[in-house]
Write a protein that holds these residues in place. Structure first.
Motif, short mmCIF file in Angstrom:
data_model
loop_
_atom_site.label_atom_id
_atom_site.label_comp_id
_atom_site.label_asym_id
_atom_site.label_seq_id
_atom_site.Cartn_x
_atom_site.Cartn_y
_atom_site.Cartn_z
N ASP A 289 -5.69 6.36 2.40
CA ASP A 289 -4.54 5.98 2.47
C ASP A 289 -3.74 5.47 1.09
N TYR A 290 -4.59 4.51 0.64
CA TYR A 290 -4.45 3.97 -0.73
C TYR A 290 -4.02 4.82 -1.93
N VAL A 291 -4.61 5.92 -1.92
CA VAL A 291 -4.55 6.77 -3.31
C VAL A 291 -4.19 8.14 -2.87
N TYR A 292 -4.47 8.77 -1.78
CA TYR A 292 -4.33 10.27 -1.75
C TYR A 292 -3.07 10.34 -0.78
N ASP A 293 -2.48 9.52 -0.02
CA ASP A 293 -1.56 9.62 1.19
C ASP A 293 -0.27 9.72 0.26
N THR A 294 0.01 10.66 -0.52
CA THR A 294 1.17 10.61 -1.30
C THR A 294 2.48 10.80 -0.57
N ASN A 295 2.41 11.53 0.69
CA ASN A 295 3.28 11.97 1.68
C ASN A 295 3.68 10.69 2.72
N ASP A 296 3.16 9.90 2.63
CA ASP A 296 3.31 8.56 3.61
C ASP A 296 3.02 9.11 4.98
#
Length: 257
Positions: free
Chosen positions: A121-128
């Motif tokens: 969540d904190y790094v890879y979830d760029t699409n929220d």
């Protein structure tokens, strides 16, 4: 749907539980990520969480995942396991019409699985796409003296990391510590820690709590009497279930049109 493949490794599989009457407009997904020190464990370890979801949140889809476990000498954990979570999210998202689901996710992780959930969540979830993380005794700060002063852990971290996947000069303890990766776009996070945990010190929870406060991220930090979760009282376990259920309803609600 059991043991659905998302990669070439036989460990790269997941189980997907789909509720009756699901729709692409309403049916969101809770992802369960098992622990095991990044080197062991299986999705079957989350069977009680599957049962909890089916009983109290029957309108959600449930994604219970495996990831390729770290193994000497050629299978590191980081960032491979974060990328496994990414591959799962991407595959399920691409199949949204076929599966009749809305690809918005909440993540529940235990121990190493909580670490993976937070890092994703904190790094890879760029699409929220991830709307909350429930962190049950997850390691959050590898710079903590509990780890940094342990020569065995220092060696383990060097083995866990695929250095070729990080920029030259990276501090691997910082780069793989969720508490150091919190940003203003991080999702609401529910934290559960034991005050006598021999594997993940309470200071990890305190450090994460501080980082979330600094970035003004909605979160709740709960400390129970006991160790790494398996010795918590029935009252504590019930409290965890109630708070988790409230989090799911708040941040990943099912709205039936």
């Amino acid at each position: 749907l059991t043991d659905v493949s998302y990669g070439d490794d036989p460990q790269q599989v997941y189980d997907l539980y789909l509720p009756e009457g699901r729709t692409t407009d309403a049916t969101k997904v809770v992802v369960l990520i098992h622990g095991g020190g990044w080197t062991s464990g299986d999705k079957e370890d989350m069977a009680s969480s599957v049962a909890f979801m089916q009983t109290f949140h029957p309108d959600h889809a449930i994604l219970n995942v495996n990831y390729a476990l770290a193994a000497l000498p050629n299978t590191p954990a980081f960032p491979n396991q974060y990328e496994d979570i990414q591959a799962i999210i991407n595959q399920v998202t691409a199949q949204r019409e076929e599966l009749h689901i809305l690809p918005e996710f909440g993540m529940i992780g235990a121990s190493a699985g909580a670490h993976l959930a937070m890092m994703y969540d904190y790094v890879y979830d760029t699409n929220d796409q991830v709307k909350f993380v429930i962190n049950i005794v997850g390691p959050s700060d590898f710079t903590d003296s509990f780890y940094a002063n342990d020569p065995n852990f220092t060696i383990a971290l060097s083995v866990f990391v695929d250095e070729s996947q990080f920029p030259e000069g990276t501090d691997y303890a910082v780069a793989n510590s969720p508490a150091w990766q919190v940003t203003a776009s991080s999702s609401p996070t529910l934290l559960f820690y034991g005050n006598q945990d021999p594997l993940v010190p309470l200071t990890n929870g305190m450090r994460l709590d501080s980082s979330l406060n600094t970035s003004n991220i909605d979160h709740l930090f709960t400390v129970y009497q006991g160790g790494h979760g398996n010795d918590w009282s029935e009252e504590s376990t019930l409290d965890l279930a109630v708070k988790s259920s409230e989090y799911i309803n708040t941040y990943l609600p099912i709205v039936i049109q």
